[in-house]
Design a protein around this motif. Structure first.
Motif, mmCIF file in Angstrom:
data_model
loop_
_atom_site.group_PDB
_atom_site.id
_atom_site.type_symbol
_atom_site.label_atom_id
_atom_site.label_comp_id
_atom_site.label_asym_id
_atom_site.label_seq_id
_atom_site.Cartn_x
_atom_site.Cartn_y
_atom_site.Cartn_z
ATOM 1 N N VAL A 57 0.974 -1.376 0.436
ATOM 2 C CA VAL A 57 -0.095 0.001 0.237
ATOM 3 C C VAL A 57 1.193 1.362 0.404
ATOM 4 O O VAL A 57 1.584 1.496 0.531
ATOM 5 C CB VAL A 57 -1.291 0.189 1.279
ATOM 6 C CG1 VAL A 57 -1.668 0.821 0.861
ATOM 7 C CG2 VAL A 57 -2.156 -1.245 1.429
ATOM 8 N N GLN A 58 1.304 1.648 -1.581
ATOM 9 C CA GLN A 58 1.672 3.227 -0.966
ATOM 10 C C GLN A 58 1.194 4.292 -0.072
ATOM 11 O O GLN A 58 -0.096 4.476 -0.726
ATOM 12 C CB GLN A 58 1.578 3.407 -2.798
ATOM 13 C CG GLN A 58 2.392 4.648 -2.711
ATOM 14 C CD GLN A 58 4.057 4.551 -2.590
ATOM 15 O OE1 GLN A 58 4.619 3.268 -2.993
ATOM 16 N NE2 GLN A 58 4.913 5.567 -2.027
ATOM 17 N N CYS A 59 1.537 4.920 0.050
ATOM 18 C CA CYS A 59 1.314 6.470 1.583
ATOM 19 C C CYS A 59 0.839 7.434 0.597
ATOM 20 O O CYS A 59 1.608 8.254 -0.467
ATOM 21 C CB CYS A 59 2.221 6.491 2.411
ATOM 22 S SG CYS A 59 1.472 7.399 3.701
ATOM 23 N N GLN A 60 -0.578 7.743 0.451
ATOM 24 C CA GLN A 60 -0.557 9.415 0.142
ATOM 25 C C GLN A 60 0.273 10.869 1.066
ATOM 26 O O GLN A 60 -0.644 10.832 2.516
ATOM 27 C CB GLN A 60 -1.627 9.324 -0.265
ATOM 28 C CG GLN A 60 -2.453 10.197 -1.019
ATOM 29 C CD GLN A 60 -1.092 11.564 -1.714
ATOM 30 O OE1 GLN A 60 -1.346 12.564 -0.271
ATOM 31 N NE2 GLN A 60 -1.184 11.579 -2.602
ATOM 32 N N LYS A 61 1.722 10.985 1.831
ATOM 33 C CA LYS A 61 1.194 11.888 2.818
ATOM 34 C C LYS A 61 0.934 12.864 2.533
ATOM 35 O O LYS A 61 0.216 13.655 3.913
ATOM 36 C CB LYS A 61 2.919 11.652 2.614
ATOM 37 C CG LYS A 61 3.528 12.665 3.623
ATOM 38 C CD LYS A 61 4.731 13.337 3.783
ATOM 39 C CE LYS A 61 5.601 13.977 2.421
ATOM 40 N NZ LYS A 61 6.932 14.265 2.495
ATOM 41 N N ALA A 62 0.405 13.280 1.903
ATOM 42 C CA ALA A 62 -0.840 14.920 1.206
ATOM 43 C C ALA A 62 -2.087 14.854 2.501
ATOM 44 O O ALA A 62 -2.194 15.461 3.565
ATOM 45 C CB ALA A 62 -0.705 15.362 0.554
ATOM 46 N N LEU A 97 -5.382 14.954 6.769
ATOM 47 C CA LEU A 97 -6.704 14.303 8.630
ATOM 48 C C LEU A 97 -5.893 14.428 9.429
ATOM 49 O O LEU A 97 -6.776 14.887 10.925
ATOM 50 C CB LEU A 97 -6.443 12.780 7.956
ATOM 51 C CG LEU A 97 -7.382 12.346 7.136
ATOM 52 C CD1 LEU A 97 -6.908 10.866 6.793
ATOM 53 C CD2 LEU A 97 -8.993 12.141 7.431
ATOM 54 N N ILE A 98 -4.826 14.677 9.877
ATOM 55 C CA ILE A 98 -4.425 15.009 11.349
ATOM 56 C C ILE A 98 -4.600 16.341 11.591
ATOM 57 O O ILE A 98 -5.034 16.738 13.238
ATOM 58 C CB ILE A 98 -2.409 14.854 11.560
ATOM 59 C CG1 ILE A 98 -2.591 13.873 11.023
ATOM 60 C CG2 ILE A 98 -1.912 15.866 12.380
ATOM 61 C CD1 ILE A 98 -1.410 12.866 10.747
ATOM 62 N N PHE A 111 -12.066 13.477 13.094
ATOM 63 C CA PHE A 111 -11.871 14.146 12.575
ATOM 64 C C PHE A 111 -13.078 15.148 12.436
ATOM 65 O O PHE A 111 -14.637 14.830 12.567
ATOM 66 C CB PHE A 111 -11.708 13.596 11.752
ATOM 67 C CG PHE A 111 -10.628 12.869 11.233
ATOM 68 C CD1 PHE A 111 -9.519 12.848 11.231
ATOM 69 C CD2 PHE A 111 -10.850 11.359 11.081
ATOM 70 C CE1 PHE A 111 -8.365 11.927 11.276
ATOM 71 C CE2 PHE A 111 -10.093 10.295 11.355
ATOM 72 C CZ PHE A 111 -8.700 10.979 11.186
ATOM 73 N N HIS A 112 -12.641 16.415 12.571
ATOM 74 C CA HIS A 112 -13.466 17.843 12.563
ATOM 75 C C HIS A 112 -13.913 18.405 10.608
ATOM 76 O O HIS A 112 -12.891 18.772 10.596
ATOM 77 C CB HIS A 112 -13.108 18.365 13.739
ATOM 78 C CG HIS A 112 -14.185 18.015 15.095
ATOM 79 N ND1 HIS A 112 -13.962 19.191 16.175
ATOM 80 C CD2 HIS A 112 -13.873 17.074 15.651
ATOM 81 C CE1 HIS A 112 -14.344 18.405 17.293
ATOM 82 N NE2 HIS A 112 -13.864 17.421 17.108
ATOM 83 N N LEU A 113 -14.898 17.834 10.486
ATOM 84 C CA LEU A 113 -14.938 17.854 9.266
ATOM 85 C C LEU A 113 -16.486 19.261 8.674
ATOM 86 O O LEU A 113 -16.795 18.742 9.762
ATOM 87 C CB LEU A 113 -15.628 16.705 8.417
ATOM 88 C CG LEU A 113 -14.003 16.001 8.423
ATOM 89 C CD1 LEU A 113 -14.628 14.504 7.427
ATOM 90 C CD2 LEU A 113 -13.203 16.565 7.863
ATOM 91 N N PRO A 114 -16.439 19.716 7.938
ATOM 92 C CA PRO A 114 -17.817 20.330 7.695
ATOM 93 C C PRO A 114 -19.257 19.609 7.923
ATOM 94 O O PRO A 114 -20.050 20.572 7.823
ATOM 95 C CB PRO A 114 -18.059 20.860 6.450
ATOM 96 C CG PRO A 114 -16.116 21.383 6.340
ATOM 97 C CD PRO A 114 -15.779 19.671 6.864
ATOM 98 N N ILE A 115 -19.194 18.394 7.691
ATOM 99 C CA ILE A 115 -20.628 17.739 7.930
ATOM 100 C C ILE A 115 -20.359 17.161 9.184
ATOM 101 O O ILE A 115 -21.528 16.282 9.627
ATOM 102 C CB ILE A 115 -20.668 16.266 6.688
ATOM 103 C CG1 ILE A 115 -19.990 15.943 6.595
ATOM 104 C CG2 ILE A 115 -20.729 17.328 5.725
ATOM 105 C CD1 ILE A 115 -19.216 14.832 7.672
ATOM 106 N N GLY A 116 -19.607 17.124 10.094
ATOM 107 C CA GLY A 116 -19.907 16.509 11.668
ATOM 108 C C GLY A 116 -18.512 15.804 12.251
ATOM 109 O O GLY A 116 -17.678 16.007 11.450
ATOM 110 N N GLU A 117 -18.450 15.348 13.197
ATOM 111 C CA GLU A 117 -17.711 14.297 13.964
ATOM 112 C C GLU A 117 -17.681 13.298 13.064
ATOM 113 O O GLU A 117 -18.612 12.672 12.738
ATOM 114 C CB GLU A 117 -17.491 14.778 14.970
ATOM 115 C CG GLU A 117 -17.832 16.026 15.764
ATOM 116 C CD GLU A 117 -17.532 16.060 17.195
ATOM 117 O OE1 GLU A 117 -18.335 14.985 17.437
ATOM 118 O OE2 GLU A 117 -16.888 17.054 17.859
#
Length: 364
Positions: free
Chosen positions: A35-40, A45-46, A56-62
């Protein structure tokens, strides 16, 4: 940008060890490919992770990675005994444990503090001759330790694995009775909390789990899947970079903008419903533990204890079909009749014992 070690190529195993791997509960995790990592994406996410809520706090909720994700992405058992034990740092204790488990002990140069170097385990595994049950058991222990040190509980160095896991592998009958999935999730939560600190430079932990959670829950941000019908679901994007090289070079700004503009409907709350995942590819033993996936409980992995706060966000347990002959069928029918489709073990905490016993007897 935090440094993210790329997952190493998976450690393959001899087919003669397959039956014992199934017994231990690590068989499905052993099928995970490169599995190749996608660092960005990991960094984006962090930035959205809140240690106080484990969300994770996102515009649509937790939202957060939960036990259901661990079970279906990694195929690990999510119900059972807590993964706990002694965490001594003595080299003499490490030496004695390796003699018991492998019949041979590493030299001090093969260790780093309380960690056994993965190179020593790989060499030992490759040189074992599988002539009897004892040698096959030693082989499987080596393989499990390599899985723990890479995909499941990898540290920032990516070169060793703590020997504290070894005593849990002595008895093959009991290995599969531990909740390895809950321990892995606790380790991911702890890694995310550490990585969210302003002075942190690297992130460790099960990044494979984090990436696949993001790609399954946010499919518009995922690379092109290559094997959509394989289990564990971690293999959906195995070697994804071969078919979607452009995705590998997306920058942090791209994912930040995507999260800022996230709309309702783009996040998949019920990600494993039958219209998204073919239930025929999910092994029955995975379904059998689904009753605990929405439990609001502490997750334990030795000294690491983190809260599984499924009661904080808009989560509905996927309607996964269960084998009709399984005894949980009658219980699930009784439970849904009383509490509806939202399964949460906290519903049972305040229930009057007599009432509960009477209803369970009626169910029987």
């Amino acid at each position: 940008m935090l440094t993210c070690n790329h997952p190493v190529p998976p450690d393959r195993y001899n087919d003669r060890a397959e039956d014992l791997l199934r017994l231990t509960g690590f068989y499905h995790a052993s099928q995970i490919g490169v599995v190749q990592c996608q660092k960005a994406l990991v960094n984006a996410l962090i930035e959205r992770w809140h240690p106080e809520t484990h969300m994770f706090h996102l515009p649509i909720g937790e939202c957060a990675v939960i036990l259901e994700d661990v079970a279906l992405i990694l195929g690990l058992p999510t119900d059972g005994l807590p993964v706990i034990g002694m965490t001594m740092s003595s080299f003499e204790a490490l030496d004695a444990e390796c003699l018991i488990q492998f019949g041979v002990a590493p030299r001090k140069s093969d260790c780093r503090g309380s960690c056994i170097k993965l190179t020593w385990l790989r060499d030992l595994k490759e040189n074992l001759e599988l002539t009897d049950d004892i040698s096959i058991q030693r082989y499987v222990r080596c393989h499990i330790m390599l899985l723990i040190g890479t995909i499941l509980f990898g540290d920032k160095s990516g070169a060793g694995v703590h020997w504290k896991f070894l005593p849990l592998l002595r008895d093959f009958v009991s290995i599969g009775q531990y909740s390895w999935g809950a321990a892995c999730l606790a380790y991911l939560y702890r890694a995310l909390c550490r990585a969210s600190r302003y002075n942190c430079k690297e992130i460790d932990g099960p990044l494979t789990l984090l990436l696949y959670w993001a790609w399954i829950r946010l499919p518009y941000l995922s690379p092109l899947p290559r094997e959509p019908r394989s289990f564990s679901l971690a293999n959906r994007w195995r070697n994804w970079e071969r078919g979607d090289r452009r995705y590998r070079y997306l920058k942090l700004a791209h994912f930040r903008k995507a999260f800022d503009e996230l709309q309702e409907g783009q996040f998949v709350w019920v990600a494993y419903a039958v219209d998204r995942v073919d239930p025929n590819i999910i092994p029955p033993e995975i379904y059998m533990q689904s009753v605990v996936w929405s439990a609001t409980v502490p997750l334990v992995s030795f000294e690491c204890i983190e809260w599984h706060a499924t009661d904080r966000y808009n989560y509905v347990l996927s309607e996964l079909p269960m084998p009709s002959q399984h005894p949980l069928d009658s219980y699930m029918h009784w439970y849904r009749t009383k509490y509806g489709d939202h399964l949460n073990l906290s519903n049972l905490v305040g229930q009057d014992n007599d009432e509960g016993d009477q209803e369970m007897n009626e169910c029987d």
